[in-house]
Structures are given as C-alpha cells and as structure tokens.
Design a protein around this motif. Structure first.
Motif, PDB file in Angstrom:
ATOM      1  N   LYS A 112       0.867  -1.204   0.000  1.00 53.58           N
ATOM      2  CA  LYS A 112       0.000   0.000   0.000  1.00 53.58           C
ATOM      3  C   LYS A 112       0.896   1.245   0.000  1.00 53.58           C
ATOM      4  O   LYS A 112       1.811   1.369   0.806  1.00 53.58           O
ATOM      5  CB  LYS A 112      -0.915   0.010   1.230  1.00 53.58           C
ATOM      6  N   VAL A 113       0.546   2.171  -0.890  1.00 54.53           N
ATOM      7  CA  VAL A 113       1.291   3.425  -1.016  1.00 54.53           C
ATOM      8  C   VAL A 113       0.333   4.567  -0.671  1.00 54.53           C
ATOM      9  O   VAL A 113      -0.816   4.578  -1.123  1.00 54.53           O
ATOM     10  CB  VAL A 113       1.864   3.603  -2.447  1.00 54.53           C
ATOM     11  N   VAL A 114       0.817   5.558   0.130  1.00 56.12           N
ATOM     12  CA  VAL A 114       0.029   6.760   0.453  1.00 56.12           C
ATOM     13  C   VAL A 114       0.722   7.933  -0.225  1.00 56.12           C
ATOM     14  O   VAL A 114       1.885   8.241   0.065  1.00 56.12           O
ATOM     15  CB  VAL A 114      -0.088   6.974   1.969  1.00 56.12           C
ATOM     16  N   GLN A 137       4.013   9.841   0.681  1.00 56.44           N
ATOM     17  CA  GLN A 137       3.875   9.998   2.129  1.00 56.44           C
ATOM     18  C   GLN A 137       4.297   8.719   2.854  1.00 56.44           C
ATOM     19  O   GLN A 137       5.040   8.767   3.827  1.00 56.44           O
ATOM     20  CB  GLN A 137       2.422  10.359   2.475  1.00 56.44           C
ATOM     21  N   THR A 138       3.812   7.554   2.366  1.00 53.83           N
ATOM     22  CA  THR A 138       4.157   6.257   2.946  1.00 53.83           C
ATOM     23  C   THR A 138       4.491   5.299   1.798  1.00 53.83           C
ATOM     24  O   THR A 138       3.673   5.130   0.870  1.00 53.83           O
ATOM     25  CB  THR A 138       2.999   5.694   3.782  1.00 53.83           C
ATOM     26  N   LEU A 180       6.247  -0.043  -7.432  1.00 53.81           N
ATOM     27  CA  LEU A 180       4.871   0.219  -6.996  1.00 53.81           C
ATOM     28  C   LEU A 180       4.701   1.686  -6.579  1.00 53.81           C
ATOM     29  O   LEU A 180       3.661   2.311  -6.865  1.00 53.81           O
ATOM     30  CB  LEU A 180       4.505  -0.717  -5.842  1.00 53.81           C
ATOM     31  N   ASP A 181       5.687   2.271  -5.896  1.00 52.11           N
ATOM     32  CA  ASP A 181       5.582   3.670  -5.441  1.00 52.11           C
ATOM     33  C   ASP A 181       5.509   4.613  -6.633  1.00 52.11           C
ATOM     34  O   ASP A 181       4.675   5.526  -6.669  1.00 52.11           O
ATOM     35  CB  ASP A 181       6.780   4.020  -4.552  1.00 52.11           C
ATOM     36  N   GLN A 182       6.350   4.412  -7.622  1.00 51.05           N
ATOM     37  CA  GLN A 182       6.363   5.327  -8.769  1.00 51.05           C
ATOM     38  C   GLN A 182       5.099   5.183  -9.600  1.00 51.05           C
ATOM     39  O   GLN A 182       4.569   6.166 -10.119  1.00 51.05           O
ATOM     40  CB  GLN A 182       7.602   5.043  -9.635  1.00 51.05           C
ATOM     41  N   THR A 183       4.590   3.962  -9.749  1.00 50.10           N
ATOM     42  CA  THR A 183       3.338   3.760 -10.499  1.00 50.10           C
ATOM     43  C   THR A 183       2.198   4.490  -9.804  1.00 50.10           C
ATOM     44  O   THR A 183       1.372   5.158 -10.454  1.00 50.10           O
ATOM     45  CB  THR A 183       3.035   2.259 -10.613  1.00 50.10           C
ATOM     46  N   ALA A 184       2.111   4.442  -8.471  1.00 54.26           N
ATOM     47  CA  ALA A 184       1.049   5.135  -7.735  1.00 54.26           C
ATOM     48  C   ALA A 184       1.204   6.643  -7.838  1.00 54.26           C
ATOM     49  O   ALA A 184       0.210   7.368  -8.004  1.00 54.26           O
ATOM     50  CB  ALA A 184       1.073   4.710  -6.262  1.00 54.26           C
TER      51      ALA A 184
END
Length: 231
Positions: free
Chosen positions: A168-170, A187-188, A195-199
């Motif tokens: 899970k990415v915030v 944020q998180t 996954l972080d960059q895609t979000a």
C-alpha cells in the motif's frame, strides 16, 4: 547866642547815635535769626537745665518698718491622765448548737435566648455566560472516488507481479480548486520502488472534487491511498 548853637549840634549827634545804635541792634537781631545763632543759644541753654535735672542725686528709698511680733500665746499645762481601772473577766456563756438550715434548691439560670438569625443578603446575580465561540467552518476534503470523474485504477507492473511485489502506497497531493493535483509526493512507501512510482504517476493524472471550507472551494493537501494486491 553862640552857646545855644553849640549845644544843639551835640543833642543832634546824641540822637543820631541812639537811633544808629537801635537800628544796628535790630540789624544784629535779624542777622542772628537768619544765621541760627539765636536758636543755637536756646538749644545750649535747654540741655544745661535738663542735665542739671538728670545729675540731681536720687532720693534714698525708705523701707517700711516691719510689724512688731505677735505676742506668744501661753498653752495650758497638760491634764493628768486617770489611772486604768481593772475590769472583771467575763464569765463564759454556754454555746448553743445550731441546726443546719435546709439547703435551698439551686435554680439553674435561664438559658440565653438563641441569637437572632440575620438573613444573609441576596447573592448578586451571576454574570451572563460569555457567548459561545462560533463553530469552526466546515471543511470538506477533496475526493477522487466520484463516478463522474472516471479515474482509472493504477496499472499493476508486470515485473512486480512476476516477483510477487504487493503493498500500500500513500500519496500526499495538493489539489487545486479546478480539481487537478499540482504537486504530489510519497507519504508512505510500499517498500517497492516500482509500486511507489506507479502510484505517484497515476495520482498526478487523476481528476478530483476540490475541497471546500464553509461551502467555498479551496486548494488544500489531500492524502490518497493506493493499494497493490495480487489476486
């Protein structure tokens, strides 16, 4: 005849001398008055008289003779005191026994009356309560889940699927009043960079309902959670 003529001039000369002496005396007196000689003579005469009065010896003061002493009064000789007479001793009297009188009952003093109760003055009215503070304005956060926005789901990276990456990415995004995200940051983290960059890229492309304060649209920060779960 010749003798008569000689006597007449002599008489005339005497008269002239007398008249001249009188006139000269008057002139001398007038001159003395003008020059102050006469006044000085008077001042010299008066102080001499005053000085004579001052110098006159004072008369001695005669003290009055003291009164003659009063004649001494003769006191009478003291009278002889009488000799004391022996008195007979009194005979003792029988002592009568007195019965004790009944004790009177002790009466308790009356109890003092209770003090009068003074009514306390009425308490002053309580001050009015301060007005309640106005309620804070209602804040409505932005939203990305409205149906009319048609926001697509973030794509799942194929390499992450093969490697079994999920999490899970915030994302913290600043939503403008026109519904776009002008800034965004992680944020998180999910623990996986892909996954972080895609979000992050997906959130920046989405459309949003802008936030509102007291019903008025306002730009503000908004946290957007994005989950990646393998089915």
């Amino acid at each position: 005849m010749s003798s008569m003529t000689t006597t007449e001039p002599r008489r005339i000369n005497r008269r002239v001398l007398v008249i001249g002496a009188v006139i000269g005396l008057h002139v001398l007196v007038v001159w003395a008055l003008q020059t102050g000689l006469l006044r000085r003579a008077v001042e010299m005469v008066i102080p001499v008289q005053v000085l004579a009065e001052i110098i006159e010896p004072a008369q001695p003061i005669i003290a009055p003779e003291p009164p003659p002493p009063a004649p001494a009064v003769k006191q009478p000789p003291p009278k002889p005191q009488p000799k004391p007479v022996a008195r007979p001793e009194p005979t003792p009297q029988p002592v009568l026994r007195q019965e004790p009188s009944p004790v009177a009952p002790v009466v308790a003093p009356p109890e003092p009356a209770p003090p009068a109760v003074v009514a306390a003055p009425p308490a002053p009215p309580a001050p009015p309560a301060p007005p309640a503070p106005p309620a804070p304005p209602r804040v409505e956060l932005p939203s990305s889940s409205a149906d009319y926005l048609n926001n697509p789901r973030p794509p799942y990276p194929s390499l992450s699927k093969r490697m079994g990456e999920q999490g899970k990415v915030v994302i913290r995004a600043y939503i403008e009043t026109n519904g776009t995200a002008s800034r965004a940051e992680i944020q998180t983290s999910s623990g996986y960079e892909r996954l972080d960059q895609t979000a992050l890229q997906t959130v920046q492309r989405w459309r949003y309902v802008p936030g509102k304060r007291a019903g008025v649209p306002e730009a503000m920060w908004f946290n957007i959670p994005v989950s990646f779960v393998l089915e």
